[in-house]
Design an enzyme around this catalytic site. Structure first.
Site, PDB file in Angstrom:
ATOM      1  N   SER A  63      -4.832   1.820  -2.181  1.00 48.77           N
ATOM      2  CA  SER A  63      -4.838   2.904  -1.201  1.00 48.77           C
ATOM      3  C   SER A  63      -5.716   2.551  -0.003  1.00 48.77           C
ATOM      4  O   SER A  63      -5.286   2.628   1.154  1.00 48.77           O
ATOM      5  CB  SER A  63      -5.343   4.175  -1.890  1.00 48.77           C
ATOM      6  OG  SER A  63      -5.689   5.155  -0.952  1.00 48.77           O
TER       7      SER A  63
ATOM      8  N   HIS B 287     -14.915   2.118   5.390  1.00 46.38           N
ATOM      9  CA  HIS B 287     -14.183   3.063   4.551  1.00 46.38           C
ATOM     10  C   HIS B 287     -15.024   3.424   3.348  1.00 46.38           C
ATOM     11  O   HIS B 287     -15.656   2.581   2.735  1.00 46.38           O
ATOM     12  CB  HIS B 287     -12.843   2.488   4.097  1.00 46.38           C
ATOM     13  CG  HIS B 287     -11.924   3.563   3.595  1.00 46.38           C
ATOM     14  ND1 HIS B 287     -11.156   4.325   4.434  1.00 46.38           N
ATOM     15  CD2 HIS B 287     -11.681   4.020   2.353  1.00 46.38           C
ATOM     16  CE1 HIS B 287     -10.471   5.209   3.731  1.00 46.38           C
ATOM     17  NE2 HIS B 287     -10.772   5.044   2.460  1.00 46.38           N
TER      18      HIS B 287
HETATM   19  N1  URA Z   1     -10.106   6.741  -0.316  1.00 49.84           N
HETATM   20  C1  URA Z   1      -8.829   6.336  -0.137  1.00 49.84           C
HETATM   21  O1  URA Z   1      -8.376   6.101   0.980  1.00 49.84           O
HETATM   22  N2  URA Z   1      -8.067   6.202  -1.229  1.00 49.84           N
HETATM   23  C2  URA Z   1      -8.518   6.435  -2.468  1.00 49.84           C
HETATM   24  O2  URA Z   1      -7.769   6.272  -3.396  1.00 49.84           O
HETATM   25  C3  URA Z   1      -9.849   6.862  -2.651  1.00 49.84           C
HETATM   26  C4  URA Z   1     -10.639   7.009  -1.546  1.00 49.84           C
END
Ligand code: URA
Length: 434
Positions: free
Chosen positions: A183, A82
């Site tokens: 998040s 991610h």
């Molecule tokens: N990527 C995400 O999934 N959430 C964020 O807050 C920032 C980047």
């Protein structure tokens, strides 16, 4: 509990309890707390921050707002990557097929564009027909059949993040370490992964402009992953200029497909192979990141990664003829060029401005309801350190919004700084933390 009291408590800098955080997250997710109150809460967190304990409670509350998927019935390790977000950051599109071709499962739940940054889901949806809204059994079947799956949050997966993410996008509350941690980790922990590679971006196009903030964010993400017993590794990578040359949803699919077909784009390939190498290593198919990088490069050279990409597109109902005939994609109504006004070495790029210019052209959202134009975007040619001559094409822009063209050209021109002296290239992989 009283929402106003909790907003006031955070606004005044006090630590919220786990129960209070759960109350706020579940209240907002169930539509009992309105946008205006939750926006005020987000802004309080933005200014006052959260302790490690609060961040863990926030992540947990967001994670358990939905289901945690069990992929135990699927053989092999499952590793995801991610990114904290950037401009032209298309590595997910390239590395998911690479890593799956190397024998590590990649279950990927991605987000949409956020602020000035693009989102993997919006990019994938630029491919006609591509379905990112698979249900849980389709998600599991896809990963079983082809080793990679790329979807968005369903109503079941971290629904709190889906709601909060789009509210943050339009309330200037994105660049917050606890909010980013909650998040990212709520989505990632819900996927059923064994390991996670984090790409924490730093520089003018990242949410964390300073290296010290990027390091704090990386540590916050790593600590949270460890609390949930996941193997985790973070790379802090450069985001002081667009990654690769293409910015915008279809344009990024285009560049990704080219790279998978063997085209070499130095910065994009370096970052992608490093991240993919780390995933292959965490997935147990390499003894080190270096060996993982070699395997990753081999997957592209042999054509196995490109074949896997076509397989993923096909199984998720995307039009593979479009990928096989990249030039057949509909063109934007208008295009124009930004030319260099003088000679010099490219010293710096205000990469936030480049991201915002792409948004102005239609590649992103200024409000929650905005519809993205997949054709819109920018091809940004130079890289920091490159010698530029007056009249060189700095950027090409593509849009259906005629009235934005002059504004965007000026925005791009103003975002670059030239120097008479030679400038060294920025280091791409700044640090690796585990
Ligand atoms: N990527 C995400 O999934 N959430 C964020 O807050 C920032 C980047």
């Amino acid at each position: 509990m009283n929402t106003v009291e909790l907003i006031r408590k955070k606004r005044n800098g006090f630590e919220l309890t786990t129960e209070e955080i759960e109350f706020l997250i579940s209240g907002y997710t169930k539509n009992k707390i309105p946008d205006y109150q939750f926006s005020a809460f987000l802004m309080s967190v933005f200014f006052k921050g959260m302790s490690t304990k609060e961040t863990a409670a926030l992540t947990k509350a967001m994670l358990y707002s939905g289901k945690v998927i069990d992929l135990g019935s699927i053989k092999g390790t499952k590793v995801d990557k991610h990114s904290t977000g950037g401009v032209g950051d298309k590595t997910s599109l390239i590395l998911a097929p690479i890593v799956a071709a190397a024998g590590v499962n990649v279950p990927m739940i991605s987000g949409r564009g956020l602020g000035h940054t693009g989102g993997t889901l919006d990019k994938l949806e630029a491919i006609n027909g591509f379905r990112t809204d698979l249900n849980l059994s389709q998600y599991k079947n896809t990963i079983k059949k082809c080793g990679a799956v790329l979807i968005g949050q369903t109503a079941n997966i971290a629904p709190a993040d889906k709601l909060i993410y789009s509210l943050r996008d339009v309330t200037a509350t994105v660049e917050s370490i606890p909010l980013i941690t909650g998040s990212i980790m709520s989505k990632k922990l819900a996927e059923g992964i064994d390991g996670l590679v984090l790409d924490v971006k730093t520089g003018s196009g990242a949410f964390m402009k300073k290296m010290s903030d990027a390091k704090t964010l990386a540590e916050s993400l790593i600590n949270t992953a460890k609390e949930f017993d996941k193997k985790v590794l973070a790379m802090i990578t450069d985001m002081n200029q667009p990654l690769g040359n293409y910015i915008g949803n279809w344009l990024e699919v285009y560049e990704s497909a080219k790279v998978l077909q063997g085209e070499y784009v130095e910065d994009l390939c370096t970052v992608t192979h490093n991240l993919a190498g780390a995933m292959i290593f965490l997935g147990g198919k390499a003894k080190s990141i270096e060996e993982g990088i070699q395997i990753s490069e081999e997957m592209v050279k042999s054509g196995k990664a490109y074949d896997k990409f076509l397989e993923v597109v096909k199984i998720q109902k995307g039009d593979i003829n479009l990928i096989k005939n990249l030039e057949s994609y509909p063109k934007a109504k208008f295009s124009d060029k930004v030319l260099a006004e003088k000679d010099g070495y490219l010293k710096s790029v205000d990469n936030y401005e480049i991201g915002m210019a792409a948004l102005d052209l239609g590649a992103g959202r200024a409000t929650k309801e905005d519809i993205i134009d997949p054709k819109a975007g920018i091809i940004f040619n130079p890289k920091i350190g490159m010698k530029i001559k007056k009249g060189d094409v700095i950027a090409e822009i593509f849009t259906d919004r005629k009235k934005m063209i002059d504004k965007v050209k000026t925005r791009i021109s103003n975002s670059i700084e030239l120097s008479n002296n030679k400038v060294s290239k920025p280091k791409l992989i700044k640090s690796i933390l585990s």
